[in-house]
Design a protein around this motif. Sequence first.
Motif, PDB file in Angstrom:
ATOM      1  N   ASP A  82       0.832  -1.201   0.000  1.00 27.96           N
ATOM      2  CA  ASP A  82       0.000   0.000   0.000  1.00 27.96           C
ATOM      3  C   ASP A  82       0.870   1.257   0.000  1.00 27.96           C
ATOM      4  OD1 ASP A  82      -2.655   1.185   0.148  1.00 27.96           O
ATOM      5  OD2 ASP A  82      -2.017   1.911   2.096  1.00 27.96           O
ATOM      6  N   SER A  83       1.908   1.257   0.831  1.00 33.05           N
ATOM      7  CA  SER A  83       2.817   2.403   0.885  1.00 33.05           C
ATOM      8  C   SER A  83       3.643   2.512  -0.390  1.00 33.05           C
ATOM      9  CB  SER A  83       3.745   2.278   2.101  1.00 33.05           C
ATOM     10  OG  SER A  83       3.004   2.235   3.297  1.00 33.05           O
ATOM     11  N   LEU A  84       4.031   1.376  -0.950  1.00 29.56           N
ATOM     12  CA  LEU A  84       4.789   1.367  -2.200  1.00 29.56           C
ATOM     13  C   LEU A  84       3.997   2.066  -3.311  1.00 29.56           C
ATOM     14  CD1 LEU A  84       7.226   0.073  -3.916  1.00 29.56           C
ATOM     15  CD2 LEU A  84       5.566  -1.691  -4.480  1.00 29.56           C
ATOM     16  N   VAL A  85       2.723   1.714  -3.425  1.00 37.36           N
ATOM     17  CA  VAL A  85       1.878   2.316  -4.463  1.00 37.36           C
ATOM     18  C   VAL A  85       1.777   3.827  -4.259  1.00 37.36           C
ATOM     19  CG1 VAL A  85      -0.460   2.400  -5.420  1.00 37.36           C
ATOM     20  CG2 VAL A  85       0.567   0.198  -4.841  1.00 37.36           C
ATOM     21  N   LYS A  86       1.554   4.250  -3.013  1.00 35.45           N
ATOM     22  CA  LYS A  86       1.411   5.683  -2.730  1.00 35.45           C
ATOM     23  C   LYS A  86       2.706   6.439  -3.021  1.00 35.45           C
ATOM     24  CE  LYS A  86      -2.173   5.157   0.812  1.00 35.45           C
ATOM     25  NZ  LYS A  86      -2.508   5.317   2.251  1.00 35.45           N
ATOM     26  N   ILE A  87       3.842   5.869  -2.592  1.00 35.17           N
ATOM     27  CA  ILE A  87       5.126   6.547  -2.792  1.00 35.17           C
ATOM     28  C   ILE A  87       5.421   6.706  -4.275  1.00 35.17           C
ATOM     29  CG2 ILE A  87       7.623   6.241  -2.553  1.00 35.17           C
ATOM     30  CD1 ILE A  87       7.048   4.988   0.207  1.00 35.17           C
ATOM     31  N   ILE A  88       5.205   5.642  -5.049  1.00 32.34           N
ATOM     32  CA  ILE A  88       5.487   5.714  -6.489  1.00 32.34           C
ATOM     33  C   ILE A  88       4.550   6.696  -7.171  1.00 32.34           C
ATOM     34  CG2 ILE A  88       5.456   4.397  -8.644  1.00 32.34           C
ATOM     35  CD1 ILE A  88       6.544   2.025  -7.132  1.00 32.34           C
ATOM     36  N   ASN A  89       3.266   6.651  -6.848  1.00 31.15           N
ATOM     37  CA  ASN A  89       2.310   7.585  -7.474  1.00 31.15           C
ATOM     38  C   ASN A  89       2.631   9.030  -7.125  1.00 31.15           C
ATOM     39  OD1 ASN A  89       0.957   5.520  -8.687  1.00 31.15           O
ATOM     40  ND2 ASN A  89      -0.760   5.487  -7.272  1.00 31.15           N
ATOM     41  N   ASN A  90       2.946   9.280  -5.850  1.00 29.36           N
ATOM     42  CA  ASN A  90       3.289  10.644  -5.436  1.00 29.36           C
ATOM     43  C   ASN A  90       4.557  11.129  -6.134  1.00 29.36           C
ATOM     44  OD1 ASN A  90       1.078  10.773  -3.758  1.00 29.36           O
ATOM     45  ND2 ASN A  90       2.197  10.176  -1.924  1.00 29.36           N
ATOM     46  N   SER A  91       5.538  10.243  -6.287  1.00 26.37           N
ATOM     47  CA  SER A  91       6.786  10.625  -6.968  1.00 26.37           C
ATOM     48  C   SER A  91       6.524  10.934  -8.434  1.00 26.37           C
ATOM     49  CB  SER A  91       7.820   9.499  -6.834  1.00 26.37           C
ATOM     50  OG  SER A  91       8.170   9.284  -5.490  1.00 26.37           O
ATOM     51  N   MET A  92       5.663  10.128  -9.076  1.00 24.33           N
ATOM     52  CA  MET A  92       5.335  10.367 -10.483  1.00 24.33           C
ATOM     53  C   MET A  92       4.616  11.702 -10.653  1.00 24.33           C
ATOM     54  SD  MET A  92       6.548   7.908 -12.295  1.00 24.33           S
ATOM     55  CE  MET A  92       7.039   6.177 -12.242  1.00 24.33           C
ATOM     56  N   ARG A  93       3.702  11.985  -9.742  1.00 23.54           N
ATOM     57  CA  ARG A  93       2.989  13.274  -9.829  1.00 23.54           C
ATOM     58  C   ARG A  93       3.956  14.434  -9.625  1.00 23.54           C
ATOM     59  NH1 ARG A  93      -1.141  10.383  -6.846  1.00 23.54           N
ATOM     60  NH2 ARG A  93      -3.012  10.130  -8.134  1.00 23.54           N
ATOM     61  N   ALA A  94       4.857  14.297  -8.643  1.00 29.58           N
ATOM     62  CA  ALA A  94       5.820  15.371  -8.385  1.00 29.58           C
ATOM     63  C   ALA A  94       6.739  15.580  -9.589  1.00 29.58           C
ATOM     64  CB  ALA A  94       6.651  15.035  -7.141  1.00 29.58           C
ATOM     65  N   GLY A  95       7.077  14.499 -10.296  1.00 28.22           N
ATOM     66  CA  GLY A  95       7.926  14.611 -11.480  1.00 28.22           C
ATOM     67  C   GLY A  95       7.158  14.912 -12.742  1.00 28.22           C
ATOM     68  N   LYS A  96       5.822  15.111 -12.604  1.00 29.34           N
ATOM     69  CA  LYS A  96       4.939  15.412 -13.736  1.00 29.34           C
ATOM     70  C   LYS A  96       5.007  14.322 -14.803  1.00 29.34           C
ATOM     71  CE  LYS A  96       5.125  20.408 -13.007  1.00 29.34           C
ATOM     72  NZ  LYS A  96       5.402  21.745 -13.589  1.00 29.34           N
ATOM     73  N   ILE A  97       5.107  13.058 -14.324  1.00 31.81           N
ATOM     74  CA  ILE A  97       5.070  11.900 -15.209  1.00 31.81           C
ATOM     75  C   ILE A  97       3.625  11.404 -15.259  1.00 31.81           C
ATOM     76  CG2 ILE A  97       5.983   9.600 -15.670  1.00 31.81           C
ATOM     77  CD1 ILE A  97       8.106  11.779 -15.694  1.00 31.81           C
ATOM     78  N   PRO A  98       3.028  11.213 -16.436  1.00 31.90           N
ATOM     79  CA  PRO A  98       1.638  10.741 -16.527  1.00 31.90           C
ATOM     80  C   PRO A  98       1.444   9.420 -15.778  1.00 31.90           C
ATOM     81  CG  PRO A  98       2.417  11.474 -18.681  1.00 31.90           C
ATOM     82  CD  PRO A  98       3.607  11.470 -17.779  1.00 31.90           C
ATOM     83  N   LEU A  99       0.324   9.303 -15.065  1.00 29.28           N
ATOM     84  CA  LEU A  99       0.045   8.087 -14.308  1.00 29.28           C
ATOM     85  C   LEU A  99      -0.441   6.999 -15.258  1.00 29.28           C
ATOM     86  CD1 LEU A  99      -1.646   9.465 -11.064  1.00 29.28           C
ATOM     87  CD2 LEU A  99       0.748   8.893 -11.499  1.00 29.28           C
ATOM     88  N   ASN A 100       0.491   6.455 -16.009  1.00 29.62           N
ATOM     89  CA  ASN A 100       0.183   5.414 -16.992  1.00 29.62           C
ATOM     90  C   ASN A 100       1.406   4.508 -17.102  1.00 29.62           C
ATOM     91  OD1 ASN A 100      -1.183   3.961 -18.888  1.00 29.62           O
ATOM     92  ND2 ASN A 100      -0.811   5.385 -20.567  1.00 29.62           N
TER      93      ASN A 100
END
Length: 292
Positions: A82-100
């Motif tokens: 659960d934490s892994l998913v949140k950390i990766i998603n938050n990092s992608m958003r911060a780096g402006k990488i599309p969530l795909n």
Amino acid sequence: MKLKILFCTPVVLLLFIPWLIIGKRQNQVDYAEAAKQITLRQLGHQLLLFAGDSTSRVLPIKQLSANEYQVQFENRFTFEPDSLVKIINNSMRAGKIPLNYIVNVVECAHNEVVYGFSMSQEQKTNIVPCRRRAQPEGCYYINVLFPEASLLGANNAAAYTGGFLVITLLGFSGFLFARKKTAAQPEEKKDQDEPVNIGNYQFYYDRQLLINQQLHTELTIKESKLLSLFAEAPNQLLGRKQLLKIWDDEGVIVGRSLDMFISKLRKKLQHDPSVRLVNIHGKGYRLEISQK
């Protein structure tokens, strides 16, 4: 003389403009690549901090293929899905990488996937299993697979320019030929995408669509290709190597990503209990369609 100038000017423009376009696109590719590398290192750093490790290093990012990357770590660590998913998603958003993207956590010693999930900009197609099952401390790699790139590289400049010129000249020739016709012929209607029946579903390959009564479910290109293979051989075993051939034209090593796409198809076929995608352990999958 004036005719020569008038003829040469558009030709020069046709040769020059694609180089400008490709140069701009190559800069975009380089920037996007650098952004991915930085974002992946940052998510590795955040994972270590969450595991209580503030001293060991995130090793250089390894590029496995055109669109797949691997985050490696200096020391062993543990993680909660659960934490892994949140950390990766938050990092992608911060780096402006599309969530795909698709994420697989690989155990180092045996190169086996111990956890994975799939994210999409359409949240209804996300696949995030077993969120609350904590993983033991071990050596792990984080593999991240992005969609195939669509931007052209600078090494394709000559081919792109030549193709652009040929297509333009052919189009101009076709225009002149069409003007010589005395009467326009009525256009023939294009063949409609014929559906394939899968239980209660109607599958439209070209439209990437599943219809079950009033329920319309959109498919991705990969999902449509996979389902087409199963629809051609219902109730028959299809080996993993045969199914993985849909990635051959991309040169991408997808590893266990096939299982993620199968899971997505299962979810989209769940509204008809007579249709099941069955895993034949160690061999492949079979599309079972029960007789009504």
